[in-house]
Design an enzyme around this catalytic site. Structure first.
Site, PDB file in Angstrom:
ATOM      1  N   GLU A   1       0.782  -9.314   7.199  1.00 50.14           N
ATOM      2  CA  GLU A   1       1.744  -9.048   6.127  1.00 50.14           C
ATOM      3  C   GLU A   1       3.164  -9.367   6.595  1.00 50.14           C
ATOM      4  O   GLU A   1       3.594  -8.895   7.646  1.00 50.14           O
ATOM      5  CB  GLU A   1       1.686  -7.574   5.717  1.00 50.14           C
ATOM      6  CG  GLU A   1       0.344  -7.139   5.141  1.00 50.14           C
ATOM      7  CD  GLU A   1       0.060  -7.739   3.753  1.00 50.14           C
ATOM      8  OE1 GLU A   1       0.976  -8.339   3.159  1.00 50.14           O
ATOM      9  OE2 GLU A   1      -1.092  -7.594   3.289  1.00 50.14           O
TER      10      GLU A   1
ATOM     11  N   ARG B   1      -2.670   2.992  -7.775  1.00 52.14           N
ATOM     12  CA  ARG B   1      -3.664   2.784  -8.840  1.00 52.14           C
ATOM     13  C   ARG B   1      -4.708   3.897  -8.797  1.00 52.14           C
ATOM     14  O   ARG B   1      -5.210   4.352  -9.814  1.00 52.14           O
ATOM     15  CB  ARG B   1      -4.316   1.404  -8.628  1.00 52.14           C
ATOM     16  CG  ARG B   1      -5.280   0.952  -9.700  1.00 52.14           C
ATOM     17  CD  ARG B   1      -5.852  -0.422  -9.356  1.00 52.14           C
ATOM     18  NE  ARG B   1      -6.405  -0.481  -8.005  1.00 52.14           N
ATOM     19  CZ  ARG B   1      -7.610  -0.021  -7.645  1.00 52.14           C
ATOM     20  NH1 ARG B   1      -8.403   0.532  -8.540  1.00 52.14           N
ATOM     21  NH2 ARG B   1      -8.024  -0.108  -6.390  1.00 52.14           N
TER      22      ARG B   1
ATOM     23  N   CYS C   1      -0.900   1.458   2.644  1.00 54.49           N
ATOM     24  CA  CYS C   1      -0.647   0.477   3.708  1.00 54.49           C
ATOM     25  C   CYS C   1       0.810   0.014   3.695  1.00 54.49           C
ATOM     26  O   CYS C   1       1.458  -0.070   4.742  1.00 54.49           O
ATOM     27  CB  CYS C   1      -1.584  -0.716   3.573  1.00 54.49           C
ATOM     28  SG  CYS C   1      -3.294  -0.286   3.920  1.00 54.49           S
TER      29      CYS C   1
ATOM     30  N   HIS D   1      -4.033  -6.949   6.943  1.00 55.84           N
ATOM     31  CA  HIS D   1      -5.088  -6.541   6.008  1.00 55.84           C
ATOM     32  C   HIS D   1      -6.353  -7.354   6.283  1.00 55.84           C
ATOM     33  O   HIS D   1      -6.271  -8.566   6.521  1.00 55.84           O
ATOM     34  CB  HIS D   1      -4.641  -6.795   4.556  1.00 55.84           C
ATOM     35  CG  HIS D   1      -4.045  -5.594   3.888  1.00 55.84           C
ATOM     36  ND1 HIS D   1      -2.793  -5.593   3.333  1.00 55.84           N
ATOM     37  CD2 HIS D   1      -4.545  -4.340   3.674  1.00 55.84           C
ATOM     38  CE1 HIS D   1      -2.542  -4.397   2.803  1.00 55.84           C
ATOM     39  NE2 HIS D   1      -3.589  -3.619   3.010  1.00 55.84           N
TER      40      HIS D   1
END
Ligand code: PCA
Length: 196
Positions: A79, A89, A142, A164
């Protein structure tokens, strides 16, 4: 020897395993000139980062590399950036589900990783393992972890990054990747962290 604090997450979202911890727990004790210390993290906003910061105080690591599961991705993705946003979510493992909140008031909107993430992605791809640089770690735990660590270690010697990884075969979901490939990919990424 240099010190690497490497973390993986517990399962979340109804999964029985988290490939990030499965992989981190299988890594060798030394790699690329680093002695590894492993840490299992809860999928809980705020708490995950606090656990890493507390561990880092005792270890004084040269690098903190966190690993997490990204369901739906078909490649290993270092990332580049973390954003100052919490938006969930699904609830985290403590039941919290923040919506459109800032992680830290009066702090920058984003921080870039302080590891050479593009080189790390290239080192994984060079093995024939699917990898690519990601420009968004999402807005869940994360991202929260990466943002908080980058804020905490800004201007300090400790470099911070996040990778990830996809689901593994055992999770029975698509897309997925063999654990051996995830492991080899993480090893290549760690070995390339000091590449010029
Ligand atoms: N992945 C989640 C949190 C824990 C994990 O392994 C995320 O991408 O935010």
């Amino acid at each position: 020897m240099k010190k690497l604090l490497i973390t993986g997450f517990e399962p979340f979202g109804g999964e029985e395993i988290n490939p990030s911890w499965e992989a981190v727990s299988r890594l060798p004790d030394t790699l690329g000139g680093y002695a590894l210390t492993r840490l299992l993290l809860p999928v809980v906003f705020g708490e995950a980062a606090q656990k890493v910061i507390a561990a880092a105080e005792g270890i004084d690591p040269d690098v903190i590399l966190c690993v997490g599961q990204a369901g739906g991705r078909d490649q290993i993705t270092p990332e580049l950036v973390a954003i100052n946003l919490r938006h969930a979510r699904i609830a985290d493992n403590s039941g919290a589900q923040p919506q459109d909140e800032r992680i830290m008031e009066s702090a920058p909107d984003a921080y870039f990783s302080t590891l050479p993430v593009r080189k790390m992605a290239e080192a994984i791809s060079a093995l024939g393992i699917k990898a690519g640089l990601s420009y968004s770690a999402g807005a869940y735990v994360c991202n929260d972890l990466l943002y908080t660590l980058l804020a905490r270690f800004r201007g300090k010697k400790t470099r911070v990054g996040f990778i990830h990884v996809p689901y593994t075969k055992e999770q029975g979901k698509e897309p997925c990747m063999e654990m051996d490939s995830i492991l080899a990919g993480l090893c290549a990424a760690i070995e390339s962290m000091d590449a010029q």
